[in-house]
Motif scaffolding. Structure first.
Motif, mmCIF file in Angstrom:
data_model
loop_
_atom_site.group_PDB
_atom_site.id
_atom_site.type_symbol
_atom_site.label_atom_id
_atom_site.label_comp_id
_atom_site.label_asym_id
_atom_site.label_seq_id
_atom_site.Cartn_x
_atom_site.Cartn_y
_atom_site.Cartn_z
ATOM 1 N N VAL A 346 0.976 -1.381 -0.111
ATOM 2 C CA VAL A 346 0.117 0.044 0.067
ATOM 3 C C VAL A 346 1.144 0.887 -0.213
ATOM 4 N N SER A 347 0.738 1.953 -0.717
ATOM 5 C CA SER A 347 1.594 3.914 -0.507
ATOM 6 C C SER A 347 0.912 4.361 0.732
ATOM 7 N N HIS A 348 2.264 5.286 0.484
ATOM 8 C CA HIS A 348 2.595 5.794 2.120
ATOM 9 C C HIS A 348 1.434 7.420 1.762
ATOM 10 N N VAL A 349 -0.226 7.174 1.842
ATOM 11 C CA VAL A 349 -0.428 7.794 2.288
ATOM 12 C C VAL A 349 -1.544 8.028 3.577
ATOM 13 N N SER A 350 -1.938 9.831 3.287
ATOM 14 C CA SER A 350 -2.410 9.560 4.589
ATOM 15 C C SER A 350 -4.142 9.344 3.977
ATOM 16 N N THR A 351 -4.802 8.992 5.387
ATOM 17 C CA THR A 351 -5.811 8.615 5.898
ATOM 18 C C THR A 351 -7.058 9.005 4.785
ATOM 19 N N GLY A 352 -7.062 10.295 4.997
ATOM 20 C CA GLY A 352 -7.248 11.470 5.088
ATOM 21 C C GLY A 352 -7.614 11.677 2.976
ATOM 22 N N THR A 353 -6.718 11.158 2.458
ATOM 23 C CA THR A 353 -6.476 11.385 1.287
ATOM 24 C C THR A 353 -6.658 9.822 0.694
ATOM 25 N N LEU A 354 -7.262 9.670 1.239
ATOM 26 C CA LEU A 354 -7.840 7.649 -0.104
ATOM 27 C C LEU A 354 -8.811 7.806 0.878
ATOM 28 N N ALA A 355 -9.733 8.386 2.178
ATOM 29 C CA ALA A 355 -10.549 8.128 2.526
ATOM 30 C C ALA A 355 -11.495 8.891 1.324
ATOM 31 N N VAL A 356 -10.942 9.943 0.821
ATOM 32 C CA VAL A 356 -11.980 11.255 -0.582
ATOM 33 C C VAL A 356 -11.638 9.924 -1.356
ATOM 34 N N SER A 357 -10.494 9.509 -1.486
ATOM 35 C CA SER A 357 -10.227 9.081 -3.012
ATOM 36 C C SER A 357 -10.975 7.783 -2.690
ATOM 37 N N CYS A 358 -11.096 6.470 -2.101
ATOM 38 C CA CYS A 358 -12.200 5.663 -1.775
ATOM 39 C C CYS A 358 -13.660 6.248 -2.281
ATOM 40 N N ALA A 359 -13.948 7.086 -1.899
ATOM 41 C CA ALA A 359 -15.558 7.658 -2.177
ATOM 42 C C ALA A 359 -15.756 8.253 -2.968
ATOM 43 N N ALA A 360 -14.622 8.589 -3.670
ATOM 44 C CA ALA A 360 -14.539 9.062 -5.549
ATOM 45 C C ALA A 360 -14.620 8.674 -6.107
ATOM 46 N N PHE A 361 -13.539 7.692 -6.352
ATOM 47 C CA PHE A 361 -13.926 6.169 -6.801
ATOM 48 C C PHE A 361 -14.823 5.036 -6.991
ATOM 49 N N LEU A 362 -15.935 4.926 -5.979
ATOM 50 C CA LEU A 362 -17.137 4.128 -5.648
ATOM 51 C C LEU A 362 -17.939 5.056 -5.872
ATOM 52 N N THR A 363 -18.247 5.976 -6.159
ATOM 53 C CA THR A 363 -19.371 7.105 -6.687
ATOM 54 C C THR A 363 -19.111 7.111 -7.936
ATOM 55 N N VAL A 364 -18.149 7.743 -8.729
ATOM 56 C CA VAL A 364 -17.875 7.370 -10.117
ATOM 57 C C VAL A 364 -18.636 5.920 -10.561
ATOM 58 N N PHE A 365 -18.026 4.837 -9.724
ATOM 59 C CA PHE A 365 -17.772 3.738 -10.233
ATOM 60 C C PHE A 365 -19.818 3.051 -10.191
ATOM 61 N N LEU A 366 -20.633 3.037 -9.295
ATOM 62 C CA LEU A 366 -21.513 3.072 -9.058
ATOM 63 C C LEU A 366 -23.268 3.807 -9.591
ATOM 64 N N ALA A 367 -22.139 5.200 -9.970
ATOM 65 C CA ALA A 367 -22.847 5.770 -10.947
ATOM 66 C C ALA A 367 -23.278 5.328 -12.639
ATOM 67 N N LEU A 368 -21.493 5.559 -12.677
ATOM 68 C CA LEU A 368 -21.800 4.231 -14.157
ATOM 69 C C LEU A 368 -22.010 3.145 -14.397
ATOM 70 N N ALA A 369 -22.199 1.793 -13.306
ATOM 71 C CA ALA A 369 -22.870 0.685 -13.628
ATOM 72 C C ALA A 369 -24.305 1.758 -13.205
ATOM 73 N N ALA A 370 -25.183 2.192 -12.656
ATOM 74 C CA ALA A 370 -26.567 2.880 -12.837
ATOM 75 C C ALA A 370 -27.200 3.064 -14.009
ATOM 76 N N VAL A 371 -25.547 3.974 -14.537
ATOM 77 C CA VAL A 371 -26.408 3.929 -15.839
ATOM 78 C C VAL A 371 -26.563 2.694 -16.976
ATOM 79 N N ASN A 372 -25.377 2.342 -17.036
ATOM 80 C CA ASN A 372 -24.996 0.582 -17.784
ATOM 81 C C ASN A 372 -26.483 0.198 -17.630
ATOM 82 N N TRP A 373 -27.142 0.003 -16.283
ATOM 83 C CA TRP A 373 -28.183 -1.065 -16.357
ATOM 84 C C TRP A 373 -29.449 -0.347 -16.680
ATOM 85 N N THR A 374 -29.493 0.837 -16.334
ATOM 86 C CA THR A 374 -30.526 1.852 -17.287
ATOM 87 C C THR A 374 -30.618 1.555 -18.185
#
Length: 415
Positions: A346-374
């Motif tokens: 794992v990268s030496h990145v702060s918890t806050g940075t990874l939390a923001v990254s995780c939330a952003a990635f999952l939000t984008v991916f869930l949105a794309l999945a919703a668009v796809n199946w719609t």
């Protein structure tokens, strides 16, 4: 949650969502290719029209899934540098080549062939056009192979040596023929075909049970989906069992964790394995029952079973996720088995940075999945009448007049 947990959650979530696109892409494109081949080979104009209409209908669903899924694949590339720099530093020399080849095949070769196929309707000779969709299918599976070569190295590293704390490739052939990759490829290919077959059968059964003008189109699609789903779901179980002797030799701790309630991740592994097995056997049983009922349309006449085929569409996706969880979680705490732990990678990145990254990635991916199946659901419900793939718009009046003037001029010059 610490940085390691957030990095794992991000990768698990994005990879799991991306996998739903991949499994449908690999499962649906061979069926589209089969329908297109049958359309090109038949001499009956009426039957050819039905087969071409079916090819465009299922092809449009495939194109939607591919177009949205390719975005998730591109976004995933950012994770390695952001969250897993230790993995790249240790093993980048080894699996950098497979990942680069996968990118070239998926984002260049496959996309090029698919674009030519999409815009080739009415413009290319039948043989050339059919060849293009088979090339799309071939590159889709080639892309999957290169990904599994990289993943197979992480499961069972071969063909390398460690110098100064960095892995270096010494035997490319051993890496390409890694049994952990080859057995997984067979299992994934059959799981994909099961997914594609069940999707085609489920949508077709729904329209036939509800009543439709496109009876012949959905009847031949139902037969294709049920036959492919029956065969693939039977053999996917067999090939899955072939992997256990390999695990006994390479990852015995994974199998021990299934039997030991006190082992880390025991509950997750048991749930994933039991869920995958139960769903796989259910799909195999239902498709096997449905196969003889295709005769004289008994499957469609018995509407509860027809709607059961439709309700079964999510099952192969869930089974695939279960298999992926078992494969990945079971080798913990290793990221590269026996060589590199998750904490080291794992990268030496702060918890806050990874939390923001995780939330952003999952939000984008869930949105794309919703668009796809719609989109897939909308076009699947509308049927062939909503298909735009392979259609050409008439020329505007001004353009048509201009074209006639050009043709008249050409005739005048030649005479």
């Amino acid at each position: 949650m610490g940085p390691t947990d957030l990095a794992r959650l991000q990768f698990a979530g994005t990879t799991g969502i991306h996998w739903l696109f991949v499994i449908l892409t690999m499962g649906l494109v061979p069926l589209v290719a089969v329908l297109h081949t049958r359309a090109a080979r038949t001499r009956d104009p009426a039957r050819r029209a039905v087969l071409e209409r079916a090819t465009r209908f299922w092809g449009q669903l495939y194109v939607i899934n591919y177009a949205v899924g390719i975005v998730t694949g591109l976004v995933m590339e950012f994770q390695f540098g952001l969250s897993w720099s230790g993995l790249s530093a240790f093993a980048g020399n080894v699996f950098g080549a497979p990942l680069a080849l996968e990118t070239l095949i998926a984002f260049f070769a496959e996309s090029t062939f698919l674009g030519m196929w999409i815009f080739g309707w009415g413009r290319l000779r039948a043989g050339v056009h059919v060849t293009l969709i088979w090339l799309v299918a071939l590159t889709a599976y080639a892309s999957g192979y290169w990904i599994l070569v990289a993943n197979g190295f992480m499961q069972h590293p071969v063909g390398y040596e460690v110098r100064d704390g960095v892995a270096h490739l010494t035997d490319f052939g051993a890496m390409l023929t890694n049994p952990s990759a080859l057995l997984a490829l067979g299992h994934v290919a059959l799981a994909a075909l099961t997914t594609g077959g069940v999707l085609v059968a489920g949508i077709s059964a729904f329209h036939l049970a509800r009543g439709t003008r496109e009876t012949e189109l959905y009847r031949l699609s139902l037969r294709l989906g049920v036959v492919v789903g029956t065969i693939a779901s039977f053999f996917v179980i067999i090939v899955g069992d072939f992997q256990f002797p390999l695990l006994e030799r390479t990852q015995p701790a994974k199998l021990d964790a299934l039997e030991d309630p006190d082992a880390p991740w025991h509950g997750v592994l048991v749930t994933a394995m039991d869920g995958m097995t139960l769903i796989g056997n259910t799909v195999s049983t239902i498709t096997l029952i449905a196969l003889p009922l295709l005769w004289r349309d008994w499957l469609v006449r018995f509407k509860p079973l027809a709607y059961l085929m439709t309700a079964m569409i999510p099952f192969p996706f869930l089974a695939s996720i279960g298999g992926w969880v078992f494969r990945e979680v079971g080798r913990q705490p290793w990221l590269i088995h026996g060589e590199l732990t998750v904490d080291e990678a794992v990268s030496h990145v702060s918890t806050g940075t990874l939390a923001v990254s995780c939330a952003a990635f999952l939000t984008v991916f869930l949105a794309l999945a919703a668009v796809n199946w719609t989109l897939i659901t909308r076009f699947a419900l509308r049927g062939p009448d909503a298909v735009q793939l392979g259609t050409t718009d008439p020329l505007p009046d001004d353009d048509a007049d201009h074209l006639r003037d050009l043709e008249a001029y050409d005739m005048k010059v030649t005479t």
